[in-house]
Design a protein around this motif. Sequence first.
Motif, short mmCIF file in Angstrom:
data_model
loop_
_atom_site.label_atom_id
_atom_site.label_comp_id
_atom_site.label_asym_id
_atom_site.label_seq_id
_atom_site.Cartn_x
_atom_site.Cartn_y
_atom_site.Cartn_z
N HIS A 264 -1.07 -4.11 2.20
CA HIS A 264 0.00 -3.21 1.81
C HIS A 264 -0.12 -2.78 0.35
CE1 HIS A 264 4.07 -1.48 1.72
NE2 HIS A 264 4.18 -2.06 0.54
N SER A 265 -0.62 -3.66 -0.50
CA SER A 265 -0.70 -3.37 -1.94
C SER A 265 -1.91 -2.52 -2.31
CB SER A 265 -0.75 -4.68 -2.74
OG SER A 265 -1.92 -5.42 -2.41
N LEU A 370 0.50 8.36 -5.66
CA LEU A 370 1.13 8.49 -4.35
C LEU A 370 1.58 7.13 -3.81
CD1 LEU A 370 -1.26 11.06 -2.61
CD2 LEU A 370 0.95 11.51 -3.69
N HIS A 371 0.73 6.14 -3.97
CA HIS A 371 1.07 4.79 -3.52
C HIS A 371 2.28 4.25 -4.27
CE1 HIS A 371 0.36 0.70 -1.98
NE2 HIS A 371 0.62 0.28 -3.21
N SER A 372 2.31 4.46 -5.56
CA SER A 372 3.43 4.00 -6.38
C SER A 372 4.75 4.66 -5.97
CB SER A 372 3.13 4.26 -7.86
OG SER A 372 4.21 3.85 -8.66
N THR A 373 4.69 5.96 -5.72
CA THR A 373 5.90 6.68 -5.29
C THR A 373 6.41 6.15 -3.97
OG1 THR A 373 5.22 8.68 -6.46
CG2 THR A 373 6.83 8.94 -4.69
N TRP A 430 6.58 -3.19 9.21
CA TRP A 430 5.34 -3.02 8.46
C TRP A 430 5.64 -2.70 6.98
CZ3 TRP A 430 0.67 -4.40 9.78
CH2 TRP A 430 0.33 -4.49 11.13
N ASP A 431 6.57 -1.81 6.75
CA ASP A 431 6.82 -1.33 5.39
C ASP A 431 7.48 -2.37 4.49
OD1 ASP A 431 5.75 1.12 6.05
OD2 ASP A 431 7.68 2.12 6.31
N HIS A 432 8.29 -3.26 5.08
CA HIS A 432 9.09 -4.14 4.24
C HIS A 432 8.69 -5.61 4.32
CE1 HIS A 432 11.65 -0.83 3.06
NE2 HIS A 432 11.68 -0.46 4.33
#
Length: 594
Positions: A264-265, A370-373, A430-432
């Motif tokens: 994820h990171s 983009l990843h940071s946003t 998945w996202d959290h």
Amino acid sequence: MYNTATVFWKTLANAGVTHAFVNWGSDHSALLEDLERQRVENGKSLLEIVTCPNEMVALCAAHGYAQVTGRPAAVIVHVDVGTQALASAVHNIDRGQTPVLIFAGASPWTIEGELKGSRTEWPLWIQDVPDQAAIVRQYMRYTAQIPNGVSAAKTVMRALQFAQSALKGPVYLWARREVLEEELDASVVEQGVNAAGWPPVTQPSLPSSAINTIVSALIGAQFPLIITGNVGRSPNAVPLLSALSTTLSVAIATSCPSALCIPHSHPCLVGSSWDGRTAFLKDADVIIILEADIPWMPIMGTQPKSGARVFVIDADPLKQSVGYAHVDAEMLCKADAAEALGQLLEAAERRLSEPLRATVAERKLHLEALHSTWTSQLAEAERALVPGAALPTVPYLLSALRSAVADHTPSKGQNVLWLNEGISNAGHIWDHIQPEVPGSMLMSGGSSLGYALGAAIGAQMGSVVVQRRYDLIVAIVGDGDFLFGAPSTAYWIASRYETPFLTIVLNNGGWLSPGRSMAVVHPQGHGAKASGHRLTTSFGPKAPNYSQIAVAAGDAWGRRVESASDLSTVFEEAARVVQVEKKCAVVDCVLQLF
């Protein structure tokens, strides 16, 4: 005395099968007798026998076992009725490309005592159907009848060869009771077969022309994008995908993932989709669809921009088992994902000149932004509660769970297996939860509900076989999923065989997904403003007490949580119970009901 059952067990053991998840019946007399012979003569049986009072749970357990070990387990069921009771778990192991050997006995053919095993009980007449294997044939990689004792070993090995060759998947064998009872000379049993002579089919590599074309396209692109969903089924492919995306600064988007494809990171991961709206698809000029069943959904208004170059790399690029599936592509490549990624990475590293490195560095900065946003948006969502209520939103709940598991496991959450069966909340999970380690989050790969509870049992057993014990196994399920998973059977098995796991029930009061589907198709229809109760998708005020089902069936620990402020404390205690007391724990989390 030896018989066909002896050969069956011996062949499975020699092939490396360690566990059989079983639901016994009148057709299994020879199998039961030979197991006891093994115990008397050797002190134990060749395979670990796991009693499963529900066939679907047995198959789900074998599913989880195979996902963790990479090896097939056996599932043994009773004639046609047991085969049917495998239920929709058959769909999951097919779509999830999971190797499992299913064996069913069959009613004896003889009725006058001509052979040992002839019909002796009334159900044996009723259970004799014309084509038993037809019940599951379209989902199987191979089906066969074991015709006699001398060919039993070769029939089993051929089935296992299919199960472990791409596309991996389930196989189905069956035999009549007289065949299993057929007495054999010791020389037949001792001869057996050489398991090493039955390897799975080797997957193809990418041809040099494809490597050169794809790498040139990636290097020359302004915004290259890899869309994947299933590459993580081979955990060794995950670091290769990470390395390729880093080397060339290629954006990664996951679409309906069944296993962790990239941490994820990772700064090149720009989004994850479950609604067909694939992140940044409209911006990409070069697209690689890498082991993805649903790269995007055109009806959702998401499709590649005009002129984008599309390449497909997949073990089954045509999706031959699906009635209809298609994307316009420049090239379809049938190849093993890990092998293909290694080839592309090697070619990319050779091609990177100094001018190209500058282009890659510029793309890297863009992807990092983009990843940071994206991750900032996820973090913002995790701070929100249900408006006007003390109930948690799903992102808030999952954030609390992620933190509790990280704080209360020896590995700080890194040696944890997450089983995601959230269905309408699968994307949120998945996202959290934000998994990082290859193989650390799994889904069934199909769309049948009821996978996670049984899979947790099999995964726990499989982790012992491959000597990778998890700190914790966490199954996150919806309330509907929980009931589909035959919880009374699952928690009883977990208690008997000491395979404790944590279950988080996302309780929204019923089946949310059917109502959502209706609203998409009929946004202005009669049901658009109807309650879940009116639509008959709500369980209403008489919904089951989920945690107490597990308490009653498997001596589990259970709690119901109705306030966001209580989540962290309950999650921490639940994690402790599983790890220290070695008991299953179930946390029923009440969300905003519909």
